[in-house]
Design a protein around this motif. Structure first.
Motif, mmCIF file in Angstrom:
data_model
loop_
_atom_site.group_PDB
_atom_site.id
_atom_site.type_symbol
_atom_site.label_atom_id
_atom_site.label_comp_id
_atom_site.label_asym_id
_atom_site.label_seq_id
_atom_site.Cartn_x
_atom_site.Cartn_y
_atom_site.Cartn_z
ATOM 1 N N GLY A 57 0.871 -1.157 0.000
ATOM 2 C CA GLY A 57 0.000 0.000 0.000
ATOM 3 C C GLY A 57 0.911 1.209 0.000
ATOM 4 O O GLY A 57 1.983 1.182 0.578
ATOM 5 N N GLY A 84 -5.943 1.346 0.853
ATOM 6 C CA GLY A 84 -6.263 0.010 0.397
ATOM 7 C C GLY A 84 -7.377 -0.644 1.170
ATOM 8 O O GLY A 84 -8.118 -1.441 0.633
ATOM 9 N N HIS B 452 -1.117 -3.723 0.141
ATOM 10 C CA HIS B 452 -2.345 -3.085 -0.341
ATOM 11 C C HIS B 452 -3.448 -4.127 -0.175
ATOM 12 O O HIS B 452 -3.452 -5.155 -0.827
#
Lengths: 369, 496
Positions: A57, A84, B452
């Protein structure tokens, strides 16, 4: 030039179209497309599609770079938050892909997604008229169509080539082979003409939010109908206690106040149709948007009368969309429904919020009239 | 219309030969290079295909093409050079570029080809990749014809999600060095006893105790061996060996893996490779090739290549300046114990032993280094200060990117972190039979930055499509260990 990558490019665009189709409702109700309209294209922001991977991220990661400056100096604006977590794709992240669509394509997607039927124009409107247009030159033809300039040019060219031309005595005499004639092509002109009349209540009870809904819904109706008809006219009427015809810009911007007499708009609309758009030649679609709060029941019965006698017989469809307003009673839609029960050409729909726009469009256009 | 395959016109061919001559004179060692002139559309196409004329069909290339042609239309980017690591090498020139630009590109490309040929990290790459890529394309097309686009594309999408899960060092490691032949009988294992004097034996190691030990040993021998025995970083290879794949699926997955390995060294050596090519185009052009009238144009374009925008790490510039820095140090003898221990500012400033080893040294660097070792070894405090490096990060409050440090160690740590494993997370297969349910367990070696999460979940979905059983990932989120799990229909996320 054909490129090897073209199929891949097309495939990518198909995938993007798929994405837009999935999220069409969201695009319809957000209204952000309208401002993005170019001449014939709309550019649509879609979240970047990419192959997901395990990767970091980005938040706060930063990096290393070179240049002057001391600690604490700003070197660039940050990007919108993207850690994210959270809802997938609800906010456009840092990568936004702009995809351009022509209005026809958009109408196509709209039609498929909302399952809108193609509109069958009135029988006689499918008449095709033919018109001749002069588009070329040929060597034979009637003398009345002889193209003098081209004929003489040809003669001059011939004389120069053969060495007969004398600049001191510039005499150019065309012979038979030099003659050039205009030629024509027959172009079929489709005469399926349509008229949209947008009627909006701009009385004091219609707030900005209500108008925004009207604006978005008319944009989509406009896009769809334009894809259906070659010649499309639109007229705009605003009314409070009195009605007036305005241009498109004013239609969306005006804010008036005062009472509401819907009959005034109906009268104007009926007059417009009677004078300029004979029902035998036009497909007519009035769309009326109001908060459903009419001045008096007397006026409402006047409205019904005008509708029944003058408007309904000449239109393909009469659409009434009622937006919810904190002030209105919302009575008018009930009156309409009662008065025109079983009347095919009358469609009413309540638009409670922006999210209801898509359904309302389907109600209006779903009959394919 | 046919694609125009224009070989180089005579005057450019002459220039190429001339530049090659000079380059050999400097000691560069490269394969034959075949240049091709392309118009900008074809150039974007080839760029979208990663430099190759043909790739297997996939929408991702269409997306790259879309992006490239848009940024071309908006004037944001121009593709300068492209060269394929192949023997003979293939490279492209943009039609309509000025002669100075073409010269610069030719010289630059020779630098790259020399690097491909001689750098250690490229030594295991397939030097006939151009044919291999065409073979891949044919095979994938055949699968599509047989099975339909949807099916093949969906599976390829899944494979591409895992594209970065390989071990760039694995081509250099000899594994499973000839398994020892399985022995018929395992030698009897002596039971562990507690030490005791003879007369105490019966009391310290009573028969019941020995029996317990025997059972424990037997249990251990019968316990199924864990797969993989050691954590496996080459996830793609692991899946090829252990996932229940159809033959065509195996073929696609191994295609993706092979291409990932082929491209890996180019990503591992971005800074050094570009720096090396920039060093040589600038050396060749300014010393030999340019006519006086061309110098200004060259300087202008060269400055464009080496520009450093705030917040951007320009590999061309960093690579070039670092190589020049090394050359100067070894020319002047600024290395070794004596230099390192000298802290007299004046002495260091004027230090020059006239060794002239610079050229030799940078050739050594180009042979042995990748970006990590290149910067780890030669990115010194002097270099850092001279070139005004800083590290930056996002300020939480304002949301802007701000310079956060000019401290050498911090900067260097950050540079190395971003280069290590291409700046991507370390992920390895831990267990193919997690919880004894045939589930796959991966682990992320957390080094301070979280994954992520949306993408991690989507990647797990892809992994589950290939593994066909639930998949798990150990990672850390906000400093807490988590186990992300996807069972084929739903995600879960528990402390782990």
């Amino acid at each position: 030039m054909a490129l090897r990558i073209d199929p891949e490019h097309r495939r990518f665009r198909d995938i993007v179209r798929g994405k837009i189709r999935q999220n069409l409702r969201q695009y319809i109700s957000s209204g952000q497309l309208i401002g993005r309209k170019g001449k014939n294209v709309v550019s649509i922001p879609v979240p970047q599609i990419d192959v997901p991977r395990f990767h970091f991220g980005n938040q706060g990661q930063g990096g290393v770079a070179q240049g002057p400056g001391k600690v604490g100096d700003v070197i660039g604006p940050g990007q919108p938050d993207e850690d994210g977590a959270g809802k997938a794709g609800s906010e456009p992240g840092e990568h936004v892909l702009e995809v351009e669509f022509s209005l026809e394509e958009l109408a196509d997607i709209l039609g498929q997604e909302l399952a809108l039927p193609r509109i069958e124009p009135k029988g006689k409107e499918r008449l095709i008229t033919q018109r001749d247009r002069y588009v070329g030159i040929r060597r034979t033809g009637p003398e009345s169509l002889r193209h003098f300039k081209r004929t003489f040019r040809q003669a001059l060219r011939r004389q120069i080539m053969m060495g007969h031309y004398d600049p001191k005595r510039p005499l150019v005499v065309p012979v038979r082979e030099d003659r050039r004639y205009r030629s024509w092509k027959t172009v079929p002109m489709r005469q399926s003409n349509a008229l949209m009349v947008f009627i909006m209540d701009v009385s004091g009870s219609m707030g900005d939010e209500q108008k925004e809904i009207v604006r978005i819904e008319s944009f989509w109706i406009d896009t769809w109908l334009r894809a259906q008809y070659d010649g499309l006219e639109s007229r705009y009427i605003v009314h409070d206690a009195t009605a007036r015809a305005v241009d498109r810009d004013t239609f969306f911007r005006t804010r008036e106040s005062g009472g509401t007499m819907i009959s005034s708009a109906y009268r104007l609309c009926a007059k417009m149709i009677a004078e300029d758009f004979p029902a035998s030649e036009w497909n007519i679609y009035p769309f009326q948007f109001s908060d459903g709060d009419n001045w008096s029941s007397d006026d409402t019965s006047a409205c019904m009368e005008i509708l029944r006698r003058e408007i309904l017989p000449s239109v393909n469809l009469f659409c009434y969309g009622q937006v919810e307003s904190p002030y209105g009673t919302g009575q008018f839609i009930k009156d309409l429904d009662d008065a025109f029960k079983g009347e095919e050409r009358m469609v009413t729909s309540e638009i409670k919020s922006k999210d209801a726009i898509a359904d309302s469009i389907r109600t209006f256009l779903g009959k394919g009239k | 219309m046919q694609h125009r395959k224009s070989r180089l016109p005579a005057y450019l061919l002459d220039i190429q030969r001339e530049i090659e001559e000079y380059a050999r004179g400097y000691g560069l060692d490269f394969w034959d290079v075949s240049f091709e002139i392309l118009d900008y559309k074809r150039m974007q196409e080839v760029a979208a295909y990663g430099g190759f004329p043909v790739r297997y069909p996939h929408w991702r290339f269409g997306m790259d093409f879309d992006r490239l042609s848009k940024s071309h239309v908006y004037g944001l980017s121009q593709i300068y050079e492209m060269v394929i690591n192949n023997n003979p090498a293939y490279a492209y020139l943009l039609e309509g570029n000025s002669l100075v630009d073409q010269k610069m590109v030719i010289a630059h490309v020779l630098g790259h080809v020399d690097f491909f040929k001689n750098n250690y990290f490229f030594s295991r790459t397939n030097r006939h990749m151009i044919d291999e890529m065409a073979n891949h394309a044919t095979r994938v097309r055949r699968h599509i014809e047989r099975l339909g686009l949807e099916k093949v594309e969906t599976f390829l999408d899944s494979c591409l999600c895992l594209e970065n899960l390989f071990d760039p060092m694995s081509p250099f490691i000899v594994r499973h060095a000839a398994e020892p032949p399985p022995q018929e009988e395992t030698p009897p294992v002596e039971l562990p006893r507690l030490r005791a004097k003879g007369y105490m034996e019966r009391f310290i190691n009573p028969p019941e105790y020995l029996e317990k030990q025997r059972k424990k040993l037997d249990g251990e021998r019968d316990k199924p061996r864990k797969i993989p025995r050691e954590p496996e970083r080459d996830v793609l290879q692991f899946l090829l060996e252990h996932a229940p794949l159809e033959p065509w699926e195996r073929d696609l997955l191994s295609t993706v893996r092979e291409e990932a390995y082929y491209f890996a060294p180019q990503r591992q050596t971005k800074v050094l490779n570009e720096g090396w090519a920039a060093y040589w185009h600038s050396k060749l052009l300014t010393q030999k090739v340019l006519k006086p009238s061309e110098v200004i144009d060259y300087a202008d374009h060269n400055a464009g290549v080496l520009a450093s925008a705030p917040g951007r790490f320009n590999p061309y510039k960093v690579g070039l300046t670092l190589l020049r820095h090394i050359e100067e140090r070894w020319d002047k003898g600024r290395f070794g114990k004596e230099w390192n221990e000298c802290d007299d500012y004046d002495a260091r400033r004027t230090w020059d032993k006239r060794l002239g080893l610079g050229r030799q040294k940078i050739f050594e660097v180009r042979r042995l280094c990748d970006d990590v070792t290149f910067l780890d070894e030669y990115f010194t405090a002097d270099f850092c200060a001279e070139n005004q490096f800083f590290s930056f990060s996002r300020d939480e409050r304002s949301g802007n990117y701000e310079i956060d440090s000019r401290e050498f160690q911090k900067i260097k740590d950050k540079v190395l972190f971003q280069l290590t494993n291409f700046g991507e997370p370390f992920i390895s297969v831990q267990d193919a039979n997690h919880a004894n349910r045939g589930e796959l367990l991966l682990a992320h070696r957390h080094e301070g930055v979280d994954l992520h999460q949306d993408h991690a979940r989507a990647t797990l979905e892809a992994l589950a499509r290939i593994w066909r059983r639930p998949v798990n990932l150990h990672t850390m989120i906000h400093d807490k260990p988590r186990l992300l799990r996807y069972d084929g229909s739903a995600h879960s996320d528990e402390a782990g």
